[in-house]
Scaffold this active site. Sequence first.
Site, PDB file in Angstrom:
ATOM      1  N   LYS A  48     -10.188   7.480  -2.482  1.00 32.27           N
ATOM      2  CA  LYS A  48      -9.577   8.739  -3.154  1.00 32.27           C
ATOM      3  C   LYS A  48     -10.525   9.480  -4.028  1.00 32.27           C
ATOM      4  O   LYS A  48     -11.704   9.907  -3.731  1.00 32.27           O
ATOM      5  CB  LYS A  48      -8.235   8.643  -3.395  1.00 32.27           C
ATOM      6  N   HIS A 107      -3.709   6.482  -6.138  1.00 36.09           N
ATOM      7  CA  HIS A 107      -3.471   7.814  -6.603  1.00 36.09           C
ATOM      8  C   HIS A 107      -3.611   7.809  -7.984  1.00 36.09           C
ATOM      9  O   HIS A 107      -3.648   8.914  -8.663  1.00 36.09           O
ATOM     10  CB  HIS A 107      -2.442   8.854  -6.064  1.00 36.09           C
ATOM     11  N   SER A 150       2.594   8.518  -3.762  1.00 40.19           N
ATOM     12  CA  SER A 150       1.589   9.417  -3.060  1.00 40.19           C
ATOM     13  C   SER A 150       2.276  10.800  -2.531  1.00 40.19           C
ATOM     14  O   SER A 150       1.371  11.480  -2.174  1.00 40.19           O
ATOM     15  CB  SER A 150       1.201   8.380  -1.676  1.00 40.19           C
TER      16      SER A 150
END
Length: 391
Positions: free
Chosen positions: A235, A204, A176
């Site tokens: 995300k 991610h 990250s």
Amino acid sequence: MDALLRTRLDMLKEAGLHRRLTACGEADEARDEGSSPLMLASNDYLGLTRHPAVRRAAADAAMRLGGGAGGSRLTTGNHALYAALEEELAAFKGTEAALVFGSGYMANIGTLGALAGGDDVIFSDELNHASIVDGCRLAKARTVVYRHCDPADLAAKLAATPCRGQRFIVTDGVFSMDGDVAPVDEIVAVAGCYGAAVMVDDAHGTGVVGPGGRGTAALFGVGGRVAVQMGTLSKALASEGGYIAGSAVLIEYLVNRARSFIFTTALAPATVAAARAALALLVGEPELTARLRDNAVFLRRALTAAGLAVGTGETPIIPVTVGEAAVAVALAADLRRAGIVVSAIRPPTVPDGSSRLRVTVSAAHTRGELARAAAEVAAAAGRLGLRKEGR
Ligand code: PMP
């Protein structure tokens, strides 16, 4: 007690590590109107949080089903949108089943806590996300930390650590704060020698790496050998919540044993509906992930050409490491004045001496915006004397 807390806060201030909450939404609102500031600090990697289909799905679900779920999944909160999303996530990841949690953080702590018991050992990358670290703390198992992205060190530690129960290896897929990718193919090979179960955190990686954004295991073609594929809806999937994808028995076990799944209220219908809409867009438009990758490569090149050491790679997380926390904060503040929003990341999020700007790219950025961002970052770094000589 307040006096004690004030003293502790003062110590944080002296170390340059004190944090304040600031509202950042204005940057996005301004973006909608086509003006600055320019957001380069969001994890909305595909730019879908404001997509009309995502907004509409959330609004419709709220109108039909109400504001909150009103109960936990195992009591009264399990609205039908959940089963649909979990089937869609499992299909996307190519697993038998999936389970949605209230957040990625909760998915990690609940899963590790449920899976790894007293006889087990967890092998964890030294730069894993805090939610993995906390999951290891909650688990009754012993945790052994291996060197970052180092399968040889992992193998040595597996060989040197006696274990009466199950071995687990856990790693971020895309890290990250550095944006680098774990060598999941090598990790599963090492795991195979010790019968270890592998867990990959694709917070991610989902929507970002692998074919059609299917994540890090898919990137390396080893989806079938990663027992626990974790991801987040917060995300690239433009909403909030976390998920675990894996075998049907894993999911059934987590429903029964993961405390952060059991003892919390289900996500609101609007949240789940937004994630479904974003996932449908991702599945329907795999070019979104390709555009994100192209933008990430473009900005990395532009920053490198401007004399900044940002490393190589194709992920949208671009660290501009500056060292001291105060320097990172000053750089971010300078850029904010120039109309660029980037995050200053300091310890304990990153190791001492590696404070940085965390610049993140979105598929929705234009080349013009990215070129402007690179120029502003380079100029601000120049003002602080951070660029390499001769550039
Ligand atoms: N894992 C990683 C690697 C993360 O970066 C994050 C969030 N920054 C999480 C888990 C937690 O996800 P969430 O924000 O959905 O709780």
